[in-house]
Design a protein around this motif. Structure first.
Motif, PDB file in Angstrom:
ATOM      1  N   ILE A   1      -5.227   8.655   1.713  1.00  0.00           N
ATOM      2  CA  ILE A   1      -5.302   7.268   2.193  1.00  0.00           C
ATOM      3  C   ILE A   1      -5.059   6.312   1.023  1.00  0.00           C
ATOM      4  CG2 ILE A   1      -6.824   5.468   3.139  1.00  0.00           C
ATOM      5  CD1 ILE A   1      -8.358   7.864   4.574  1.00  0.00           C
ATOM      6  N   VAL A   2      -5.823   6.504  -0.042  1.00  0.00           N
ATOM      7  CA  VAL A   2      -5.735   5.609  -1.213  1.00  0.00           C
ATOM      8  C   VAL A   2      -4.335   5.676  -1.824  1.00  0.00           C
ATOM      9  CG1 VAL A   2      -6.598   5.257  -3.573  1.00  0.00           C
ATOM     10  CG2 VAL A   2      -8.214   5.697  -1.699  1.00  0.00           C
ATOM     11  N   GLN A   3      -3.801   6.885  -1.937  1.00  0.00           N
ATOM     12  CA  GLN A   3      -2.475   7.063  -2.548  1.00  0.00           C
ATOM     13  C   GLN A   3      -1.392   6.359  -1.723  1.00  0.00           C
ATOM     14  OE1 GLN A   3      -1.870  10.881  -4.392  1.00  0.00           O
ATOM     15  NE2 GLN A   3       0.278  10.942  -3.768  1.00  0.00           N
ATOM     16  N   TYR A   4      -1.443   6.507  -0.395  1.00  0.00           N
ATOM     17  CA  TYR A   4      -0.441   5.841   0.450  1.00  0.00           C
ATOM     18  C   TYR A   4      -0.588   4.327   0.416  1.00  0.00           C
ATOM     19  CZ  TYR A   4       1.521  10.058   2.629  1.00  0.00           C
ATOM     20  OH  TYR A   4       2.174  11.228   2.861  1.00  0.00           O
ATOM     21  N   VAL A   5      -1.823   3.843   0.434  1.00  0.00           N
ATOM     22  CA  VAL A   5      -2.031   2.376   0.374  1.00  0.00           C
ATOM     23  C   VAL A   5      -1.452   1.857  -0.937  1.00  0.00           C
ATOM     24  CG1 VAL A   5      -3.762   0.534   0.153  1.00  0.00           C
ATOM     25  CG2 VAL A   5      -4.078   2.333   1.868  1.00  0.00           C
ATOM     26  N   GLN A   6      -1.780   2.543  -2.046  1.00  0.00           N
ATOM     27  CA  GLN A   6      -1.320   2.080  -3.356  1.00  0.00           C
ATOM     28  C   GLN A   6       0.202   2.172  -3.443  1.00  0.00           C
ATOM     29  OE1 GLN A   6      -0.099   3.578  -6.323  1.00  0.00           O
ATOM     30  NE2 GLN A   6      -0.742   2.035  -7.846  1.00  0.00           N
ATOM     31  N   HIS A   7       0.776   3.287  -3.003  1.00  0.00           N
ATOM     32  CA  HIS A   7       2.232   3.455  -3.074  1.00  0.00           C
ATOM     33  C   HIS A   7       2.950   2.432  -2.191  1.00  0.00           C
ATOM     34  CE1 HIS A   7       2.214   7.901  -4.651  1.00  0.00           C
ATOM     35  NE2 HIS A   7       1.548   7.071  -5.423  1.00  0.00           N
ATOM     36  N   SER A   8       2.355   2.082  -1.053  1.00  0.00           N
ATOM     37  CA  SER A   8       3.021   1.114  -0.157  1.00  0.00           C
ATOM     38  C   SER A   8       3.160  -0.240  -0.846  1.00  0.00           C
ATOM     39  CB  SER A   8       2.272   0.982   1.172  1.00  0.00           C
ATOM     40  OG  SER A   8       1.112   0.196   1.019  1.00  0.00           O
ATOM     41  N   GLY A   9       2.255  -0.521  -1.777  1.00  0.00           N
ATOM     42  CA  GLY A   9       2.333  -1.770  -2.522  1.00  0.00           C
ATOM     43  C   GLY A   9       3.248  -1.720  -3.726  1.00  0.00           C
ATOM     44  N   VAL A  10       3.544  -0.524  -4.207  1.00  0.00           N
ATOM     45  CA  VAL A  10       4.343  -0.382  -5.438  1.00  0.00           C
ATOM     46  C   VAL A  10       5.816  -0.075  -5.135  1.00  0.00           C
ATOM     47  CG1 VAL A  10       4.515   0.827  -7.674  1.00  0.00           C
ATOM     48  CG2 VAL A  10       2.265   0.400  -6.678  1.00  0.00           C
ATOM     49  N   LEU A  11       6.080   0.625  -4.024  1.00  0.00           N
ATOM     50  CA  LEU A  11       7.468   0.957  -3.663  1.00  0.00           C
ATOM     51  C   LEU A  11       8.287  -0.331  -3.527  1.00  0.00           C
ATOM     52  CD1 LEU A  11       6.914   3.738  -0.988  1.00  0.00           C
ATOM     53  CD2 LEU A  11       8.402   3.986  -2.984  1.00  0.00           C
TER      54      LEU A  11
ATOM     55  N   LYS B   1       5.294   4.275 -11.306  1.00  0.00           N
ATOM     56  CA  LYS B   1       6.028   3.039 -11.015  1.00  0.00           C
ATOM     57  C   LYS B   1       7.433   3.357 -10.527  1.00  0.00           C
ATOM     58  CE  LYS B   1       3.336  -0.002 -13.942  1.00  0.00           C
ATOM     59  NZ  LYS B   1       3.177  -0.610 -15.264  1.00  0.00           N
ATOM     60  N   ASP B   2       7.735   4.649 -10.462  1.00  0.00           N
ATOM     61  CA  ASP B   2       9.071   5.094 -10.050  1.00  0.00           C
ATOM     62  C   ASP B   2       9.053   5.483  -8.568  1.00  0.00           C
ATOM     63  OD1 ASP B   2      11.854   6.195 -10.927  1.00  0.00           O
ATOM     64  OD2 ASP B   2      10.914   7.838  -9.806  1.00  0.00           O
ATOM     65  N   ASN B   3       9.949   4.890  -7.783  1.00  0.00           N
ATOM     66  CA  ASN B   3       9.966   5.130  -6.336  1.00  0.00           C
ATOM     67  C   ASN B   3      10.034   6.615  -5.985  1.00  0.00           C
ATOM     68  OD1 ASN B   3       9.935   2.394  -5.493  1.00  0.00           O
ATOM     69  ND2 ASN B   3      12.145   2.227  -5.858  1.00  0.00           N
ATOM     70  N   ARG B   4      11.002   7.308  -6.555  1.00  0.00           N
ATOM     71  CA  ARG B   4      11.193   8.724  -6.198  1.00  0.00           C
ATOM     72  C   ARG B   4       9.999   9.570  -6.626  1.00  0.00           C
ATOM     73  NH1 ARG B   4      15.853  10.712  -4.137  1.00  0.00           N
ATOM     74  NH2 ARG B   4      15.307  12.815  -4.813  1.00  0.00           N
ATOM     75  N   GLU B   5       9.466   9.224  -7.783  1.00  0.00           N
ATOM     76  CA  GLU B   5       8.315  10.004  -8.268  1.00  0.00           C
ATOM     77  C   GLU B   5       7.112   9.818  -7.331  1.00  0.00           C
ATOM     78  OE1 GLU B   5       7.567   9.512 -12.471  1.00  0.00           O
ATOM     79  OE2 GLU B   5       5.684  10.638 -12.307  1.00  0.00           O
ATOM     80  N   MET B   6       6.911   8.588  -6.859  1.00  0.00           N
ATOM     81  CA  MET B   6       5.811   8.359  -5.905  1.00  0.00           C
ATOM     82  C   MET B   6       6.008   9.193  -4.640  1.00  0.00           C
ATOM     83  SD  MET B   6       4.824   4.329  -5.913  1.00  0.00           S
ATOM     84  CE  MET B   6       6.408   3.677  -6.408  1.00  0.00           C
ATOM     85  N   LEU B   7       7.230   9.184  -4.121  1.00  0.00           N
ATOM     86  CA  LEU B   7       7.491   9.935  -2.887  1.00  0.00           C
ATOM     87  C   LEU B   7       7.331  11.429  -3.122  1.00  0.00           C
ATOM     88  CD1 LEU B   7      10.526   7.898  -1.480  1.00  0.00           C
ATOM     89  CD2 LEU B   7       8.111   7.751  -0.801  1.00  0.00           C
ATOM     90  N   GLN B   8       7.713  11.881  -4.314  1.00  0.00           N
ATOM     91  CA  GLN B   8       7.526  13.296  -4.654  1.00  0.00           C
ATOM     92  C   GLN B   8       6.028  13.636  -4.746  1.00  0.00           C
ATOM     93  OE1 GLN B   8       9.981  15.804  -4.775  1.00  0.00           O
ATOM     94  NE2 GLN B   8       8.042  16.942  -4.708  1.00  0.00           N
TER      95      GLN B   8
END
Ligand SMILES: [Fe+2]
Ligand SMILES: [Fe+2]
Length: 140
Positions: A23-33, A81-88
């Protein structure tokens, strides 16, 4: 070797903690992507967030039903801070969840906890959809 109920409760608590992490990871990534090409997956991962919350609520209820004490502790989320890395990072989390829930279904059935096994199957199928969304976004 047969699993015991207290071991299953302990494993379900680890799963619960990792749902909080998701949950926390997706919330945080949704703000950084960032970037137009990541617009669709950003919308998808916001939906994933609410589905992970549902999983956490199901696990909490099941742990309580089995006589356990649901955890409030979560392992740290992965950030970048890298889009692909977050998705990975998100995909790695989903693949881990898929493998854990497959084991958990077998263990629940071994203990004849069949309603739990059914709930875990529903969770597993959602995790598989999450992994597919991420693989598509990564072009895999
Ligand atoms: Fe989940
Ligand atoms: Fe998921």
């Amino acid at each position: 070797m047969a699993i015991e109920l207290n071991e299953l409760i302990e494993l379900l608590n680890k799963d619960l903690g990792l749902e909080y992490t998701a949950i926390v990871q997706y919330v945080q990534h949704s703000g950084v992507l960032t970037g137009a090409e990541y617009g669709d997956i950003t919308k998808e991962i916001k939906i994933h967030t609410t589905e992970e919350l549902q999983h956490a609520l199901v696990l909490t209820e099941q742990i309580d039903y089995l006589g356990g004490f649901p955890t409030a502790v979560m392992p740290p989320a992965a950030t970048s801070k890298d889009n692909r890395e977050m998705l990975q990072q998100d995909l790695t989390g989903e693949e881990d969840a898929i493998s854990r829930y497959k084991q958990r279904i077998v263990q629940a059935e071994e203990l004849m906890e069949l309603a739990l096994a059914q709930k875990l199957r529903e969770i597993l199928s959602v995790e598989q959809e999450h992994a597919m969304d991420l693989r598509n976004a990564l072009g895999k």
